[in-house]
Design an enzyme around this catalytic site. Sequence first.
Site, short mmCIF file in Angstrom:
data_model
loop_
_atom_site.label_atom_id
_atom_site.label_comp_id
_atom_site.label_asym_id
_atom_site.label_seq_id
_atom_site.Cartn_x
_atom_site.Cartn_y
_atom_site.Cartn_z
N HIS A 132 0.82 -1.21 0.00
CA HIS A 132 0.00 0.00 0.00
C HIS A 132 0.86 1.27 0.00
O HIS A 132 0.35 2.35 -0.28
CB HIS A 132 -0.97 0.01 1.19
N ASP A 184 0.12 -7.65 1.20
CA ASP A 184 0.52 -6.27 1.47
C ASP A 184 2.03 -6.13 1.51
O ASP A 184 2.61 -5.50 2.40
CB ASP A 184 -0.10 -5.74 2.76
N SER A 194 4.88 2.31 7.98
CA SER A 194 4.54 1.14 7.16
C SER A 194 5.71 0.73 6.28
O SER A 194 6.32 1.56 5.59
CB SER A 194 3.33 1.46 6.29
#
Length: 491
Positions: A221, A254, A336
């Site tokens: 993402h 992901d 992230s």
Amino acid sequence: MTMEDAAEGAGTKPTWWSRPRPAPAAGTPRPAPLHGEDPYATPPYGDLGPWSPAPPVQRPRPTAPVPPPPGAPPAAAAPAPAPSAPAPGSPAPAAAARGGAGWRGYDPWAGPPARPAPEARPEAGRPRRRRLVSGAVLLALLAGGAGGVFGAYLERTGGLGTVTLPQAPPESAERPADSVAGIAAATLPGVVTLHVRGAGSQGTGTGFVLDERGHILTNHHVVSPAEEGGRIQVTFSSGETAGARLIGGDSGYDLAVVKVDGVSGLRPLPLGDSDTVQVGDPVVAIGAPFDLAGTVTSGIISAKERPITAGGERGASDIAYVDALQTDAPINPGNSGGPLVDARGRVIGVNSAIRSVEGTPGGDAQGGSIGLGFAIPINQGKRVAEELINTGRATHPVIGVSVDMSYTGEGALVGVPDGDRPAVVPGGPADQAGIEDGDVITAVDDALVRTGEELIVKIRSHRPGDALALTVRRAEEELTVTVTLGTASGG
């Protein structure tokens, strides 16, 4: 010779209240005195003779002047009598003023005599006196102000000398390798910050170096805006920047891999074994929360095999199913893709999601850390990264069934046929194991399964080809079957 003897010789007889006086003629009765004689002969009652009480003193009343008869000429003012010389033997005017005449003119109701006006004093010295007083006041004000300033200075500085504050002596900057500072020092050179633009959006995330060839692992993402011709810029811990290209990504895991070319001196991070991690193990998270590169936080492993889902902005195919490591190390938007390392500085997870107050787990949650962070286990990340580097795509393990996500009971319900597609894929792993439409899968390798999402998470945490023991409830019967996972291509 006494006074009485002298008085008898002179033909007089003294009395106790008076001076000797002539004896009265024979046969003359002597008047009786009304009171004792004043021995001091105070005027006007000090004369010889019989005594009587002093008459009361009365204030004389002024009389109105009598007007002259009509037609009479005005009377001329009488000339003031000329002062006469005092008679021989009479007291002087000053003495008379002090003597009887003065006493007879005494007025007890009159006010005190007027005092003479003070003599005028010269004014020449007053301006000088005023100048002296003004100078003294000004000097006092200046002295007070200077004293206040000086006192404030002494209070602030503690004295007149130079202020030297106590401080610990210099010590070595070296830290143990297993301390947070030691782990950070060894790990930061291999952590990078990613700035991504493309598809009308932009974002910031973190990644870490996998090898000296320039491969960097991060979250899908983070780099998804660059999938269709976007731009990825990598910033190293030294501040140097380089462009990167997307090698491959998988939204179901992901995870994504990007590569920088022509960069030397890369510091790959060692990978650990996430299967041996235990709850309570210390961990360190490194990333760029809110674009603050090189941020280091620490915590522990709070739980293992925590099933979470993230993403889904583009539909069901964009949902990530992760059997995650849970940590209380603060993770925020921008962390992230960054590494979660153990006490030896080895990567055991990829920071991916947080649980925030505002919403559900997600890498782009803006609520900030509340101590619930989730990382993809590095064992899964290593397998996916190798596949992305080698083939550009990642494979997903499957059992060949459709799961009814609307089922609210305990377990995962094998769904009803969807059009021409059966709930159990003919010839697939589940069909070969004897699973039927309508069965409810309640456990995988004795780990309870409560929802269809948890079943997907448990399956994707394994590799294709792994054999799993599934607990199945069919009507009133409970069965255990063994399924060998098949393979499906991800994207």
